[in-house]
Design an enzyme around this catalytic site. Structure first.
Site, short mmCIF file in Angstrom:
data_model
loop_
_atom_site.label_atom_id
_atom_site.label_comp_id
_atom_site.label_asym_id
_atom_site.label_seq_id
_atom_site.Cartn_x
_atom_site.Cartn_y
_atom_site.Cartn_z
N HIS A 258 -16.36 2.89 -5.84
CA HIS A 258 -15.60 4.08 -5.50
C HIS A 258 -15.72 5.17 -6.58
CE1 HIS A 258 -12.82 2.17 -2.20
NE2 HIS A 258 -14.10 2.02 -1.98
N TYR B 54 -15.27 9.02 -2.82
CA TYR B 54 -14.12 8.74 -3.69
C TYR B 54 -14.17 9.52 -5.01
CZ TYR B 54 -12.22 5.15 -0.64
OH TYR B 54 -11.65 4.51 0.42
N ARG C 82 0.85 -1.20 0.00
CA ARG C 82 0.00 0.00 0.00
C ARG C 82 0.89 1.25 0.00
NH1 ARG C 82 -5.10 1.65 4.00
NH2 ARG C 82 -5.49 3.67 3.05
N ASN D 118 -10.14 -4.74 -1.92
CA ASN D 118 -9.97 -3.69 -2.93
C ASN D 118 -8.91 -4.06 -3.96
OD1 ASN D 118 -11.78 -1.60 -2.45
ND2 ASN D 118 -10.65 -0.98 -0.62
N CYS E 102 -19.02 -3.03 -0.99
CA CYS E 102 -18.19 -1.97 -0.40
C CYS E 102 -19.04 -1.23 0.63
CB CYS E 102 -17.76 -1.01 -1.51
SG CYS E 102 -17.08 0.55 -0.94
N ASP E 103 -18.38 -0.73 1.65
CA ASP E 103 -19.10 -0.05 2.73
C ASP E 103 -19.27 1.45 2.52
OD1 ASP E 103 -16.31 0.30 2.88
OD2 ASP E 103 -16.56 1.11 4.90
N ARG F 82 -1.88 8.34 3.36
CA ARG F 82 -2.81 7.64 4.26
C ARG F 82 -2.14 6.42 4.89
NH1 ARG F 82 -6.26 7.55 8.10
NH2 ARG F 82 -7.71 5.81 8.09
C1 G6P Z 1 -13.52 2.78 2.94
C2 G6P Z 1 -13.59 2.09 1.61
C3 G6P Z 1 -12.74 0.87 1.65
C4 G6P Z 1 -11.32 1.24 2.01
C5 G6P Z 1 -11.30 2.01 3.30
C6 G6P Z 1 -9.91 2.56 3.50
O1 G6P Z 1 -14.05 1.98 3.93
O2 G6P Z 1 -14.86 1.74 1.23
O3 G6P Z 1 -12.79 0.26 0.39
O4 G6P Z 1 -10.51 0.10 2.13
O5 G6P Z 1 -12.19 3.07 3.26
O6 G6P Z 1 -9.81 3.10 4.75
P1 G6P Z 1 -8.43 3.42 5.41
O7 G6P Z 1 -8.85 3.90 6.72
O8 G6P Z 1 -7.63 2.13 5.43
O9 G6P Z 1 -7.76 4.44 4.57
MN MN Z 2 -14.70 0.37 -0.60
#
Ligand code: G6P
Ligand code: MN
Length: 468
Positions: free
Chosen positions: A200, A268, A93, A147, A170-171, A288
């Protein structure tokens, strides 16, 4: 009553502890026989798994729980396979986010060049994983929220065209709507949401009151525009310091709503529609990734280790009796705001989907599904994220009519990029890989695309397939 077997792939994920707590809470509506964690990273998983042992022993002793790196032990006899893997781990990442910054481009885990690099790793691992699951559990529901889900969904469509029990979800839309509904005095359980887009990259186009059928979205958007200054001030208040990612995202999100106040966009979309603003959010030295390492990684693993060391939760500061008691007798309607406050929404929306499946409730939820006329003026092959009816044997999307030129243009560009990437991976085709990177709005230059691909190739090492 049937009791279900569940495996969580990506057992070592920081989302797994919440997920397991949620399963403990939902023992009445979603009764379990067995819960298994599966991961290829044994070390990470054992930290989460040792916490799981204590959790299930104390709060759900009739469940058989274990963690494993063995495929047969993990998948045999499973009813539900929840997939939350991160191919290449957080180390990759880091590269996905930082390499684009070297070229003055946004570095994000799922959007832009970083998302494409992650896509390459994820597609390769997901295909292998799904084949492994199907060897041992032909009929299990595979519910994926790994993802970049848009790219993974496109690959699943191409590689497993007849497998109707792979669902990508996806949430984020759930989170977005859940945050705004209180402005008009509503809860998620009271509305049906109509949404379309790529994962997204999408929009809510209607929010229907379940009782009256009235579309509440115009009123909600009007409210946001009218109270814009006030809401921005409140959102700014919530940004604790300059590294509060989600605080800043929702602060900027209000601006996007004000500028395009006819639908409610996914957060997004900011990366594509406000690239300059999104770019300024981070830098090469801080993305991030750094926040996640310092924040969630440290706290979740610290928590798991503490519980495992104590060997108990009840009667300690980690006791969740009060948290779970409202749910243990609960058998009826289930909607995430009930669990939302304490448990990550990541897990809650997933459980809604599962409950609708096992009870054949035909509730509406957002899943990724092949367009095939859902949106008439978009490519029929597009893997849309769209409102669908969720039943025991079938997922049926709702028709969405046509969409505006602005959204159509954005989505077609993004879909061309994503489907080219998937073809590149499946055919080991460098030309298509270069096209995919060049096509992406956040790259937009073949010279930059070429240079980035070289960097990603080196950074990804063995994760990077050969492109000829
Ligand atoms: C949201 C998105 C996910 C993603 C996450 C990342 O929940 O829907 O797809 O993985 O954000 O969050 P983070 O806190 O890891 O940046
Ligand atoms: Mn997502």
């Amino acid at each position: 009553m049937k009791k279900y077997n569940v495996v969580i792939c990506g057992g070592g994920s920081t989302y797994t502890p919440d997920m397991m707590e949620l399963l403990v809470m939902l023992q009445k509506p979603f009764p379990l026989n067995k819960v298994v964690l599966y991961d290829i990273d044994a070390e990470r998983q054992s930290i989460v798994g040792e916490f799981g042992k204590v959790l299930f022993k104390e709060y759900y002793p009739e469940v058989e729980f274990y963690y494993t790196t063995d495929k047969k032990e993990a998948f045999e006899g499973m009813d539900f396979v929840f997939v939350q893997i991160r191919a290449g781990g957080l180390e990759q990442r880091k590269n996905d986010e930082k390499i684009p910054y070297k070229y003055g481009r946004i570095g994000q885990e799922t959007c832009g060049a970083g998302g494409l690099s992650y896509g390459v790793r994820s597609v390769v691992q997901m295909i292998e994983l799904i084949k492994d699951v199907r060897e041992y559990a032909k009929d299990a529901w595979i519910i994926n929220y790994s993802n970049p889900a848009a790219i993974v969904a496109e690959a699943c469509k191409k590689v497993f065209p007849n497998d109707k029990k792979i669902v990508n979800i996806c949430d984020m839309p759930t989170d977005v709507i859940g945050r705004y509904l209180p402005l008009i005095g509503k809860k998620r359980s009271e509305v049906d949401c109509i949404y379309f887009g790529l994962n997204h990259f999408g929009w809510f186009t209607a929010v229907l009151d379940k009782k009256t059928g009235e579309d509440l979205l115009p009123g909600l958007l009007e409210y946001i525009v009218e109270h814009y200054e006030e809401l921005r001030a409140q959102a700014k208040e919530r940004i604790r310091n300059d590294d509060d990612h989600w605080g800043i995202v929702f602060y900027n999100h209000l601006k996007m709503i004000k500028d395009f106040p006819y639908s409610l966009p996914n957060t997004y979309n900011l990366y594509y529609v406000y690239p300059k603003l999104s770019y300024s959010h981070y830098s090469l030295n801080r993305t991030r990734y750094d926040e996640v390492i310092e924040g969630r990684e440290a706290s979740v693993f610290g928590f798991c280790k503490n519980v495992a060391r104590l060997g108990k939760m009840k009667g300690t500061e980690f006791d969740i009796t009060n948290k779970i008691s409202p749910y243990t007798e609960f058998t009826g309607e289930m909607h995430s705001e009930t669990v939302y406050s304490d448990n990550d929404v990541h897990a809650a929306y997933l459980v809604e989907l599962v409950l609708s499946i096992i009870n054949n409730k035909k509730e509406l939820a957002l899943v990724m599904i092949e367009n095939n006329g859902i949106v008439e003026n978009l490519d029929p092959g597009m893997m849309l994220e769209a409102t669908s009816i969720i039943g025991k044997e079938q997922i049926l999307p709702l028709k969405h009519g046509t969409v505006g030129q602005f959204e159509k243009g954005l989505l077609e560009n993004q879909y061309a990029c994503e489907s080219l990437l998937v073809e590149a991976i499946l055919e080991n085709n460098y030309q298509k890989l270069l096209q995919a990177f060049t096509e992406n709005r956040l790259v937009g230059d073949a010279e930059v695309a070429k240079a980035m691909i070289e960097d990603f190739k080196e950074a990804n090492g063995d994760y990077w397939p050969e492109f000829k």
